[in-house]
Motif scaffolding. Sequence first.
Motif, mmCIF file in Angstrom:
data_model
loop_
_atom_site.group_PDB
_atom_site.id
_atom_site.type_symbol
_atom_site.label_atom_id
_atom_site.label_comp_id
_atom_site.label_asym_id
_atom_site.label_seq_id
_atom_site.Cartn_x
_atom_site.Cartn_y
_atom_site.Cartn_z
ATOM 1 N N ALA A 19 0.830 -1.206 0.000
ATOM 2 C CA ALA A 19 0.000 0.000 0.000
ATOM 3 C C ALA A 19 0.865 1.257 0.000
ATOM 4 N N GLU A 20 1.963 1.234 0.737
ATOM 5 C CA GLU A 20 2.804 2.429 0.856
ATOM 6 C C GLU A 20 3.734 2.615 -0.336
ATOM 7 N N GLU A 21 4.199 1.508 -0.925
ATOM 8 C CA GLU A 21 5.116 1.622 -2.059
ATOM 9 C C GLU A 21 4.386 1.795 -3.382
ATOM 10 N N LYS A 52 -11.539 -7.964 -1.745
ATOM 11 C CA LYS A 52 -10.408 -7.415 -2.478
ATOM 12 C C LYS A 52 -9.841 -6.234 -1.694
ATOM 13 N N LEU A 53 -8.546 -6.184 -1.584
ATOM 14 C CA LEU A 53 -7.890 -5.109 -0.852
ATOM 15 C C LEU A 53 -7.245 -4.095 -1.790
ATOM 16 N N PHE A 54 -6.987 -4.511 -3.038
ATOM 17 C CA PHE A 54 -6.345 -3.621 -4.009
ATOM 18 C C PHE A 54 -7.078 -3.683 -5.345
ATOM 19 N N HIS A 55 -7.119 -2.537 -6.017
ATOM 20 C CA HIS A 55 -7.429 -2.499 -7.442
ATOM 21 C C HIS A 55 -6.096 -2.604 -8.172
ATOM 22 N N ARG A 56 -5.970 -3.588 -9.056
ATOM 23 C CA ARG A 56 -4.739 -3.729 -9.835
ATOM 24 C C ARG A 56 -4.823 -2.781 -11.037
ATOM 25 N N ARG A 57 -4.171 -1.635 -10.965
ATOM 26 C CA ARG A 57 -4.184 -0.649 -12.035
ATOM 27 C C ARG A 57 -2.914 -0.773 -12.873
ATOM 28 N N PRO A 58 -2.934 -0.265 -14.104
ATOM 29 C CA PRO A 58 -1.713 -0.309 -14.937
ATOM 30 C C PRO A 58 -0.524 0.381 -14.282
ATOM 31 N N GLY A 67 -9.659 -2.131 1.677
ATOM 32 C CA GLY A 67 -8.215 -2.042 1.875
ATOM 33 C C GLY A 67 -7.838 -0.845 2.735
ATOM 34 N N ARG A 68 -8.509 0.309 2.522
ATOM 35 C CA ARG A 68 -8.207 1.492 3.330
ATOM 36 C C ARG A 68 -8.548 1.260 4.791
#
Length: 305
Positions: A19-21, A52-58, A67-68
Amino acid sequence: MHDHQGVELRHLRYFVTVAEEGTMTEAARVLRIAQPTLSQQISALERRVGAKLFHRRPKGMELTEGGRILYTSATRTLAEIESSLAQARDARSPVRVGVCGTVPDHLLARVEQVLAEDGSPDVEFTETDSPKQLDLLRTGTLALGVMRAVHDIDDLATLTLADEPLGVLLRPDHPLAHHTALSWADLAGQDLLWFPAERNPHFTEDVLAHLAGHGWSPRLRTVDAHSRALYRHHLRNNQNLITLRTRTAVTKDTGITWRPFASDPPRERFLLATPDDSPWADLLARSDSRPPDDGTGGAGGRHDR
């Protein structure tokens, strides 16, 4: 039903780092693990959480609403755990170290230096004769012991703190005081001021055997005191009386004179010792290759007393 019990601290640490990187690549570099492994761990965490904790974006990883929420709680949890671990380290009991009589001050400073390198807490020194230290080390009453060295003890790990020649301590107006160095023949007829032999019988036997091997078997005049001041008092007030000390153990004192042996002096070694199976054994092994700052020791060994 989701296996929340399967969530471990490492999963939270991986999650927070991603999340931080912002990318799996950078997070894997920071965590020093392979990127595919990190991706698998994040997917496993999402399965355990059930969301789901993340959206996998390009351009990278973006936290979902869930996730937040987890990120806020996870960062707080990890910070609290780190704080608690630091407090637990600070709350450790002082390290108890036995010290035999008349150990030079600079050697105690060396012990504190060795333990400080390990991040150890305060050192608690307790005066204990060398033979008693062995039993106290083996029962765990003492963590380590500072003792004079003579013979090998198989179940001790040791670090040599000092290995120095002994010299002769005498009053300034003693007939031998004008010599720059003393031969063995010079010492004929001199009495030897000594500590009670039972405090360290092996050291006493070793030193007296060395003296006898050079033709000097002095009459012992025993003083039951650890005080250097009392030893100096006896030397200053008695004729034909000397004692043996290393040069570094002699403080600047105009009332006492130190002279070296001209040849083959007896030696005194001080060791920092702990049982082979003690958690301190590895520390002594690591310190063994690093000479003390004052240059009085260096090589380690497996000796005692």
